[in-house]
Motif scaffolding. Sequence first.
Motif, PDB file in Angstrom:
ATOM      1  N   TYR A 200       0.826  -1.211   0.000  1.00  0.00           N
ATOM      2  CA  TYR A 200       0.000   0.000   0.000  1.00  0.00           C
ATOM      3  C   TYR A 200       0.858   1.258   0.000  1.00  0.00           C
ATOM      4  O   TYR A 200       0.584   2.208  -0.747  1.00  0.00           O
ATOM      5  N   LEU A 207      -3.708   2.947  -5.524  1.00  0.00           N
ATOM      6  CA  LEU A 207      -4.709   2.178  -4.784  1.00  0.00           C
ATOM      7  C   LEU A 207      -5.794   3.041  -4.143  1.00  0.00           C
ATOM      8  O   LEU A 207      -6.920   2.574  -3.943  1.00  0.00           O
ATOM      9  N   ASP A 208      -5.466   4.272  -3.819  1.00  0.00           N
ATOM     10  CA  ASP A 208      -6.411   5.118  -3.077  1.00  0.00           C
ATOM     11  C   ASP A 208      -7.765   5.301  -3.768  1.00  0.00           C
ATOM     12  O   ASP A 208      -8.807   5.266  -3.098  1.00  0.00           O
ATOM     13  N   LEU A 211      -9.697   2.164  -3.109  1.00  0.00           N
ATOM     14  CA  LEU A 211      -9.996   2.037  -1.682  1.00  0.00           C
ATOM     15  C   LEU A 211     -11.061   3.040  -1.244  1.00  0.00           C
ATOM     16  O   LEU A 211     -11.807   2.785  -0.298  1.00  0.00           O
ATOM     17  N   ARG A 212     -11.125   4.163  -1.940  1.00  0.00           N
ATOM     18  CA  ARG A 212     -12.178   5.131  -1.634  1.00  0.00           C
ATOM     19  C   ARG A 212     -13.552   4.533  -1.919  1.00  0.00           C
ATOM     20  O   ARG A 212     -14.503   4.727  -1.152  1.00  0.00           O
ATOM     21  N   VAL A 214     -14.151   1.261  -1.965  1.00  0.00           N
ATOM     22  CA  VAL A 214     -14.310   0.199  -0.969  1.00  0.00           C
ATOM     23  C   VAL A 214     -14.798   0.775   0.354  1.00  0.00           C
ATOM     24  O   VAL A 214     -15.641   0.185   1.040  1.00  0.00           O
TER      25      VAL A 214
END
Length: 218
Positions: A200, A207-208, A211-212, A214
């Motif tokens: 990460y 990835l952000d 992940l936002r 998610v």
Amino acid sequence: MKFLLLIFFLFSLPGLGQEDEDKHLRDLEAQRRKQTEMAVKLEETRQNLQNNTYNAIEELKKLGHENITAASLLDEKVVKIVRKILVDSPIRQMPRERVKELILDKAKDNALGPFLLESPKVLDFLADVLMDKDALPALMGIFLRKDDLKYYFYLWIGIVIMGYLFKRFFVPVEWVGWKEILAAIAINIVIVCICVTVFYQTFKEELDPLLRVVGNYI
């Protein structure tokens, strides 16, 4: 008796029952038109996706690849083509419900279809990921950072080896049965946590966005 005759007379008058029947027919016609419009739009979207895929396949063939595979993603040009497909995807312009219908249509012939029908939250999540303008394009950016991927791969191997050595030399040999199993589980959890954290931190920018999305389901 007179009352019953009056009721019969009123309902037998022309126009009273006809109005309800006409309204019902109009409702059915409106519903049919709506379903037809949705089917046409879904087909248009499917056709656009097929055209985009066809163009992408032609570009891939020029680069010497028949289709998109894990190996082909090591080619920077392939990754850029895939990112362009994701950025230009017409899916992001579609209503959420139509995106979900498209996902179900694509998954209807495999085991994923029944699972998605029984898991509406998973279906919602997939729709949100596809509609997000950054989630998938940013994620593909990981494959453009070859040096960082190599660094992470070597680091992952090193961490796994260290975990094995720690278990081999620091876990008491007299620990058998449940103690040995719990020690192995604890070491594996630590290894996974370290690997996930390093991954990460290395690819945080890529990835952000995903992940936002998610985070909306946690």
